[in-house]
Scaffold this active site. Sequence first.
Site, mmCIF file in Angstrom:
data_model
loop_
_atom_site.group_PDB
_atom_site.id
_atom_site.type_symbol
_atom_site.label_atom_id
_atom_site.label_comp_id
_atom_site.label_asym_id
_atom_site.label_seq_id
_atom_site.Cartn_x
_atom_site.Cartn_y
_atom_site.Cartn_z
ATOM 1 N N HIS A 1 0.719 -1.244 -0.007
ATOM 2 C CA HIS A 1 -0.070 -0.035 -0.017
ATOM 3 C C HIS A 1 0.980 1.230 0.181
ATOM 4 O O HIS A 1 2.028 1.287 0.492
ATOM 5 C CB HIS A 1 -0.896 -0.024 1.220
ATOM 6 C CG HIS A 1 -1.965 -1.006 1.023
ATOM 7 N ND1 HIS A 1 -2.872 -1.334 2.038
ATOM 8 C CD2 HIS A 1 -2.349 -1.799 0.193
ATOM 9 C CE1 HIS A 1 -3.751 -2.033 1.783
ATOM 10 N NE2 HIS A 1 -3.587 -2.654 0.563
ATOM 11 N N GLU B 1 0.599 4.024 1.813
ATOM 12 C CA GLU B 1 1.189 4.364 3.215
ATOM 13 C C GLU B 1 2.369 3.644 3.565
ATOM 14 O O GLU B 1 3.571 4.043 4.135
ATOM 15 C CB GLU B 1 0.168 4.281 4.220
ATOM 16 C CG GLU B 1 -1.003 4.976 4.010
ATOM 17 C CD GLU B 1 -2.243 4.254 3.076
ATOM 18 O OE1 GLU B 1 -3.284 4.708 3.138
ATOM 19 O OE2 GLU B 1 -1.758 3.450 2.524
ATOM 20 N N CYS C 1 -2.555 -0.557 7.535
ATOM 21 C CA CYS C 1 -1.525 0.773 7.330
ATOM 22 C C CYS C 1 -2.029 1.501 8.646
ATOM 23 O O CYS C 1 -0.916 2.272 8.939
ATOM 24 C CB CYS C 1 -2.050 1.576 5.868
ATOM 25 S SG CYS C 1 -1.250 0.744 4.626
ATOM 26 N N CYS D 1 -6.250 1.770 5.618
ATOM 27 C CA CYS D 1 -6.821 0.498 5.987
ATOM 28 C C CYS D 1 -6.171 -0.004 7.301
ATOM 29 O O CYS D 1 -5.525 0.637 7.919
ATOM 30 C CB CYS D 1 -6.228 -0.726 4.999
ATOM 31 S SG CYS D 1 -4.820 -1.181 5.076
#
Length: 175
Positions: free
Chosen positions: A88, A90, A119, A116
């Site tokens: 992801h 992040e 993250c 999410c």
Amino acid sequence: MAETSYNGSPRNNMLHDDYWDEHFMTVAALSMTCTNGDPKVGACVVDDNRRIVSIGYNEMSRGCSDDEFPWNPNPINPWDYRGFYVCHAELTAIIDAMRTSIDLNKCTIYTTLFPCNECAKLIIRSGIRRVIYATAKYPETRTESMRRIFNAAGVTFRQYKLKRSQIFVNLPTHQ
């Protein structure tokens, strides 16, 4: 003649938080264009001096090819689900930021999508103290659990209210 911002509006020497929020969210949005597949997500880590520390976007894990793990949201074989292999935005931004000597406890992460659960935990563990996000796509129950963990850890978060959906930049041409 007054100095103008990149959108043509006059600005003074002391730029407002709104300007910086728009600037860094634009950087996050620009970085998300590097994502191959959906969802396209971008992130930008900024220190307390308003300097960009790192950027990230959803991308395959190092050594994994987009060709080997093509985007298919509903694969026949569940192991072919690309989401298992994508890092992801992040995550990539935080890993790159950790390679610097910057104290992440003084940083903000701008992200185009509310983080999410994985993250969110990574943001907390990295020491980042503030999250500014553009949109939230998850069901309210899932988003609420991430808000609870941010609140418990003392991480502030807020949605950036988009003032416009497009920004046009003229690139210099040299002949």
